[in-house]
Every structure is written in structure tokens, then in C-alpha cells.
Design an enzyme around this catalytic site. Structure first.
Site, PDB file in Angstrom:
ATOM      1  N   SER A 282      45.872  36.746  37.464  1.00 17.31           N
ATOM      2  CA  SER A 282      45.002  35.931  36.612  1.00 17.31           C
ATOM      3  C   SER A 282      44.132  35.046  37.495  1.00 17.31           C
ATOM      4  O   SER A 282      44.222  35.080  38.726  1.00 17.31           O
ATOM      5  CB  SER A 282      45.838  35.068  35.661  1.00 17.31           C
ATOM      6  OG  SER A 282      46.536  34.071  36.397  1.00 17.31           O
ATOM      7  N   LYS A 283      43.305  34.226  36.847  1.00 18.53           N
ATOM      8  CA  LYS A 283      42.396  33.350  37.595  1.00 18.53           C
ATOM      9  C   LYS A 283      43.144  32.387  38.515  1.00 18.53           C
ATOM     10  O   LYS A 283      42.637  31.982  39.549  1.00 18.53           O
ATOM     11  CB  LYS A 283      41.518  32.548  36.624  1.00 18.53           C
ATOM     12  CG  LYS A 283      40.386  33.349  36.014  1.00 18.53           C
ATOM     13  CD  LYS A 283      39.510  32.457  35.159  1.00 18.53           C
ATOM     14  CE  LYS A 283      38.372  33.267  34.528  1.00 18.53           C
ATOM     15  NZ  LYS A 283      37.534  32.431  33.653  1.00 18.53           N
ATOM     16  N   ARG A 284      44.357  32.005  38.107  1.00 15.85           N
ATOM     17  CA  ARG A 284      45.085  31.022  38.924  1.00 15.85           C
ATOM     18  C   ARG A 284      45.464  31.596  40.297  1.00 15.85           C
ATOM     19  O   ARG A 284      45.781  30.862  41.218  1.00 15.85           O
ATOM     20  CB  ARG A 284      46.326  30.515  38.187  1.00 15.85           C
ATOM     21  CG  ARG A 284      47.482  31.491  38.118  1.00 15.85           C
ATOM     22  CD  ARG A 284      48.701  30.858  37.442  1.00 15.85           C
ATOM     23  NE  ARG A 284      49.835  31.754  37.467  1.00 15.85           N
ATOM     24  CZ  ARG A 284      50.042  32.739  36.606  1.00 15.85           C
ATOM     25  NH1 ARG A 284      49.166  32.960  35.640  1.00 15.85           N
ATOM     26  NH2 ARG A 284      51.116  33.500  36.707  1.00 15.85           N
ATOM     27  N   HIS A 285      45.427  32.925  40.418  1.00 14.19           N
ATOM     28  CA  HIS A 285      45.711  33.559  41.700  1.00 14.19           C
ATOM     29  C   HIS A 285      44.442  33.707  42.544  1.00 14.19           C
ATOM     30  O   HIS A 285      44.485  34.286  43.625  1.00 14.19           O
ATOM     31  CB  HIS A 285      46.340  34.944  41.477  1.00 14.19           C
ATOM     32  CG  HIS A 285      47.642  34.901  40.754  1.00 14.19           C
ATOM     33  ND1 HIS A 285      47.789  35.381  39.460  1.00 14.19           N
ATOM     34  CD2 HIS A 285      48.863  34.421  41.127  1.00 14.19           C
ATOM     35  CE1 HIS A 285      49.050  35.210  39.085  1.00 14.19           C
ATOM     36  NE2 HIS A 285      49.712  34.631  40.072  1.00 14.19           N
ATOM     37  N   GLY A 286      43.322  33.224  42.032  1.00 17.00           N
ATOM     38  CA  GLY A 286      42.061  33.360  42.757  1.00 17.00           C
ATOM     39  C   GLY A 286      41.282  34.595  42.389  1.00 17.00           C
ATOM     40  O   GLY A 286      40.235  34.873  42.968  1.00 17.00           O
TER      41      GLY A 286
END
Length: 478
Positions: free
Chosen positions: A245-249
Site C-alpha cells: 500500500s501507499k504506507r510502504h512507499g
């Protein structure tokens, strides 16, 4: 009438839903399908699965097409749109009803919710209980959906080209809805009709679709369609081994483009998330077409590492020619309000390509070359721009003014004269000059910087620095 594949030629497809941008997982699926088609001399089809009318948008469609084009994944046929193929789905649904493989279900959403709750309460799997499965009355004024009549016994075998043989007990499956009450097909039904009609030979997709495969195989068989080969690719996970997801970059493909990544860096990185060829890390697109096989796809999840992608992008920037980088830099220079002359731009790129990891970073890093006036970083000015530097700067200006040829070698000679005359090391004068010319303490080599700036701009900035130093001296004296 049975569908027959006219040829053994490989046909793959990428079939995104236009409900958002093209993200890392979808881009890798597209890349694998494209590479396999190109490797085998086959056909790559692009199909837009836009039957979710509430969430599908023209903006998303365009973003997907732009992302594919930027990555260099050209398609041979399409893009096809499911919303333009509704008659095909209706004909296939009618055939299933006529042959007893589908039936009308009149159960309301409220009734279905009650059935679901009751099943959960009783510890049963919350699947449709078959209320309408053998119904013989057909109320004219009541809305209905069409359900596929799943066999009640048996096993569906998926001979997966990546995962091997996977078996599913049909008791775990459901009488899934194939046509909604508004006449729009559901995913599992439309995808079978499309893939058969387009004569897709290999379906390469994420293994989150594996549970859909037995349902689709049953529909293939009920319609008399030949089965394609399936290859379910392991998911991409974050470094915490959770769904990406976005939280992983991980962001959309176009966001990487806008941040200054090169398409060849992203495709190289994506292919290595689940595929390998020995220990090789760096591949051109041409090499990938030559080497890519389904046997090279691993069985374990790919782990997304944004730092590795950034490193790879830096590699491709270093490997690129100044001419190619100049073209790629255009939108980033424009965003910085810069429009440098071509010759100076190529020189500036030459000084920065070894130290830049993205095009955006490079454009920002060369800003000092092309703006009219620079501002000194306060800490840098306090530390290095001291009145004691006035005689050195004055001598440097005098020497540079006398140069006929203004290049690195000539500039370096001026520095050497001052160093020898004053018994000082390069650092004593180079760092203050760097701050005077760039406003910062970090830049490419000082002689390179001066050659790119050119004689006129270099002297102008050094004179500005001398005025700054003189004012500082006066302020300290008063």
C-alpha cells in the site's frame, strides 16, 4: 456453438478496471503479460473492464493508457471496453439459461442478507442456499439476477503454470451471480466471455485471483469454450510482509513518472519482483524480451523496497546520455521555472548525473546554474563567507578576468596561483567560492561548476560575494 482457437500463437491480455490509477501490482501484471507475448512472438491485448459504472472514470482510463505508454508497454489490439460488448455477455448468459447452467434468482438483497446472517449463526459457510435453483415460476414484475448453477459434487483442478496443480472442492463454491438485475455482467462471467472471444491462450495475473479460477473454469466448460493456461503470480508485499500500500512507499506509476523516475528503471525493478534470471539485476527491455519465461517466475511473494528502486533509478540516470536526460528533464525544468540554453544544460547534466537519483532531484540540483541571483544559505555564509576571504576573492576575480579560455583547466590554474602565493590548501578557498557561486556547501566540483556557469556569471557572483564580504567587514568594524 463451441469456440475454437484458430491458432496456437500465444495471446495474452492486461485487463484493468478503471477505478483508479495504475499501481505497482497492476503494472507488473501488465509487464509480465507484455513480456511473455513479445518473447513468444505472440499478441498482447489491452482490455478495459469498465462495467463498474459507478466507479469507472474517463480520467482513470486515460491514466492507465498514459502509464502503459510511458512504460513502453504497447498493445497489439485494443483497448477494448466491456461496456461496448454487452450483447456478447447477454448472448452467453442466454445460452447458459437455455442449457440449464444458469437460472433466475428473485431473492431480494434483504432476503440474501438474512440468509447470510442465519448461515453464520449456524456456523455454515455464508453462500447462497439455492432457494431459486429449481424454481419453475417466473414472476414478470419482480427483478431478478442470473446465477450460475454450480455442480454440487466434484473437484475443479487448476494446472497452474506457476503454482502447480491446485484442487478446489465444488462444495466450497457458490451459485455465483453472472448477470445483475440491471443486465450488467459480473466480473467472473464477463472475463470468461471476453477471454474466450479474444482467444486468450495464457492468463497471467496476481494470485489474489486464484480463488476465482475454479468458478471461471466451470463457466468455460458450461459454455463449451477451450480452457486457457493459467499462471498466478505471487503478490507484492511491503517490507513488513503485509499487502502493498501507499504506507510502504508504493504509489501509482504516473506518480513515479512525476517524481522523476525513468520508465526503464521502473520496468527493470518490477520484473525482478517475482521473476529472476540467475543473479542478474540490471536488464534492458530488449534483454527482458529475449530472456523472459514463465518458468522464471518464483513462488514466493515479491518484497517492495523503495530504496532499491531509487538506487536502480540512479543507475539508469548515470547510464543515460546527456542528450536523453535533457529531453526527460524538460517538464522538471519547466516546474522549476528554468529554460536553460541547450549547451549549458548538457554541461550541467554532466556535472550532476553521477550524484542524482531522480530527474526531479537533478532539476532542483541544477537550479543554481541558471537563476539570475542566488541566496546564500545563512549557516554556510556565516561559516565560509568571512571578511578574511576578501583578498583571495579579489585575486581570483583578477585572474579569471584575464583568462581567454574559460574552462576547468584554466580555472584550476588560477586557484593554484593563489594557493601557492599564500601557502594555503584548496579547501581554504574552494569552499567559500562554492558558497559564493551556488549559495550552498554541497555542489559538483568547483572547477566544473565555474565552467558551466561561464565566465560572465562566475565573475558576477564573485563580485556580489565581494560586496557581501565588504558590507560584513564594515558592519563588524562599526
Amino acid at each position: 456453438m463451441e469456440k475454437k482457437q484458430k491458432t496456437e500463437k500465444v495471446v495474452t491480455r492486461f485487463a484493468p478496471s478503471p477505478t483508479g490509477y495504475l499501481h505497482i501490482g497492476g503494472a507488473r501484471t501488465a509487464l509480465f503479460n507484455w513480456l511473455y507475448a513479445r518473447h513468444t512472438g505472440g499478441t498482447f491485448i489491452l482490455r478495459i473492464e469498465d462495467t463498474d459504472r459507478a466507479r469507472s472514470t474517463e480520467a482513470s482510463i486515460q491514466a492507465i493508457l498514459n502509464a502503459m505508454t510511458w512504460l513502453g508497454l504497447d498493445w497489439d489490439k485494443g483497448p477494448y471496453y466491456q461496456t461496448e460488448r454487452m450483447d456478447l455477455y447477454r448472448d452467453a448468459a442466454r445460452k447458459l439459461v437455455d442449457t440449464g447452467w444458469a437460472y433466475r434468482c428473485y431473492c431480494s438483497p434483504e432476503e440474501l442478507e438474512e440468509k447470510r446472517k442465519q448461515a453464520l449463526k449456524e456456523g455454515r459457510k455464508p453462500k447462497y442456499d439455492g432457494t431459486c435453483r429449481n424454481r419453475t415460476d417466473f414472476p414478470e414484475d419482480k427483478p431478478y439476477v442470473l446465477r450460475f448453477k454450480c455442480p454440487e459434487e466434484g473437484t475443479v483442478v487448476v494446472d497452474d503454470l506457476v503454482k502447480g496443480t491446485v484442487r478446489f472442492d465444488v462444495k466450497e463454491l457458490d451459485d455465483l451471480i453472472i448477470m445483475r438485475s440491471d443486465g450488467v455482467p459480473t466480473y467472473n462471467f464477463a472475463v470468461v466471455v471476453d477471454d474466450a472471444d479474444m482467444e486468450i491462450t495464457h492468463i497471467i495475473r496476481g494470485d489474489d485471483h486464484l480463488n476465482n479460477t475454479p468458478r471461471q473454469i466451470l463457466i468455460y466448460k458450461a459454455l463449451g469454450y477451450p480452457l486457457p493456461k493459467f499462471a498466478h503470480v505471487p503478490m507484492i508485499l511491503g517490507q513488513d510482509h503485509k499487502r502493498l500500500s501507499k504506507r510502504h512507499g508504493a504509489v501509482s506509476v504516473l506518480a513515479y513518472r512525476d517524481e522523476g523516475y525513468l520508465p526503464q528503471a521502473l520496468t527493470n525493478y518490477l520484473v525482478r519482483l517475482g521473476w529472476s534470471h540467475g543473479d542478474q539485476e540490471i536488464f534492458s527491455l530488449e534483454e527482458l524480451v529475449k530472456l523472459f519465461t514463465l518458468e522464471g517466475i518464483g513462488k514466493s511473494a515479491g518484497i517492495f523496497n523503495p530504496e532499491k528502486l531509487l538506487w536502480l533509478n540512479g543507475h539508469y540516470i548515470r547510464a543515460a546520455s546527456e542528450e536523453d536526460l535533457a529531453v526527460a528533464l524538460e517538464p522538471f525544468l519547466s516546474a522549476e521555472g528554468l529554460a536553460p540554453p541547450k549547451d549549458r544544460l548538457l554541461m550541467a547534466i554532466g556535472t550532476l548525473k553521477e550524484r542524482s537519483r531522480t530527474l526531479k532531484e537533478m532539476a532542483a540540483g541544477m537550479r543554481f546554474y541558471f537563476i539570475d541571483r542566488i541566496e546564500y544559505d545563512p549557516k554556510a555564509a556565516k561559516k565560509f563567507l568571512k571578511p578574511a576571504m576578501i583578498p583571495y576573492f579579489s585575486k581570483l576575480v583578477e585572474c579569471l578576468e584575464g583568462l581567454g579560455t574559460f574552462n576547468e583547466a584554466a580555472v584550476e590554474l588560477c586557484f593554484k596561483k593563489i594557493m601557492e602565493a599564500n601557502q594555503i590548501k584548496l579547501g581554504k578557498i574552494a569552499q567559500p567560492v562554492r558558497v559564493a557561486l551556488t549559495g550552498k556547501t554541497v555542489s559538483p566540483g568547483i572547477f566544473e561548476v565555474m565552467e558551466v556557469l561561464g565566465k560572465e556569471k562566475t565573475l558576477s557572483r564573485l563580485r556580489d560575494a565581494l560586496r557581501f564580504l565588504s558590507e560584513k567587514k564594515e558592519a563588524q568594524s562599526s
